[in-house]
Write a protein that holds these residues in place. Structure first.
Motif: not given
Length: 163
Positions: A27-47
């Motif tokens: 969706x168009x809402x970024x709230x579910x991401x962790x803001x202080x870690x890298x995008x890659x770390x976010x993607x690894x977490x969600x994966x």
């Protein structure tokens, strides 16, 4: 309702093989991401949250980031990304587990004209190549016309077929 996040007041969603498919959702809402870690770390977490092994997640991140041309932002903390870059990471997350069905709610929100066209072209080609049925919600008729083989207008709780 399709994702199973809320129950319908009436009726039901039935999938052709009677088992719930693997969904990708952006969706168009970024709230579910962790803001202080890298995008890659976010993607690894969600994966990992999706049940993928770490090596598989990293392979998918590499593939998707090449496809979406977002390699240069993977190591930035999520909070330092522009809203358009955040949206690209959101789309990357939706593709991590090779979805059977993709649900996109305003996927080009926050993207400039060039970024929007790039995402539309890349996603259209990816969806066709991988034969992924997609529900693409947008207020932009021209965007829908470029990516959809069938679409309609939801107006006053009624779906009107446009093509």
């Amino acid at each position: 309702i399709i994702l199973g996040l809320i129950e319908p007041d009436e009726g039901s969603v039935i999938f052709s093989d009677n088992k719930k498919p693997n969904f990708g959702y952006a969706n168009s809402n970024p709230r579910s991401f962790f803001w202080r870690i890298s995008s890659k770390e976010n993607l690894i977490f969600f994966g990992r949250l999706l049940g993928l092994e770490k090596e598989k997640v990293i392979d998918r991140i590499n593939y998707i980031s090449d496809m979406l041309e977002i390699n240069e932002i993977l190591h930035k903390p999520f909070m330092l990304l522009s809203s358009g870059q955040m949206q690209s990471i959101n789309i990357a997350r939706a593709l991590l587990k090779k979805p059977d069905i993709l649900l996109l709610d305003e996927p080009t929100t926050s993207l400039d004209q060039q970024g929007s066209q790039k995402i539309i072209n890349v996603l259209r080609n990816y969806l066709i190549e991988n034969r992924i049925p997609t529900i693409w919600c947008s207020h932009d008729y021209f965007e829908l016309n470029r990516v959809c083989n069938k679409f309609g207008l939801l107006k006053n709780f009624t779906l009107e077929k446009l093509n």
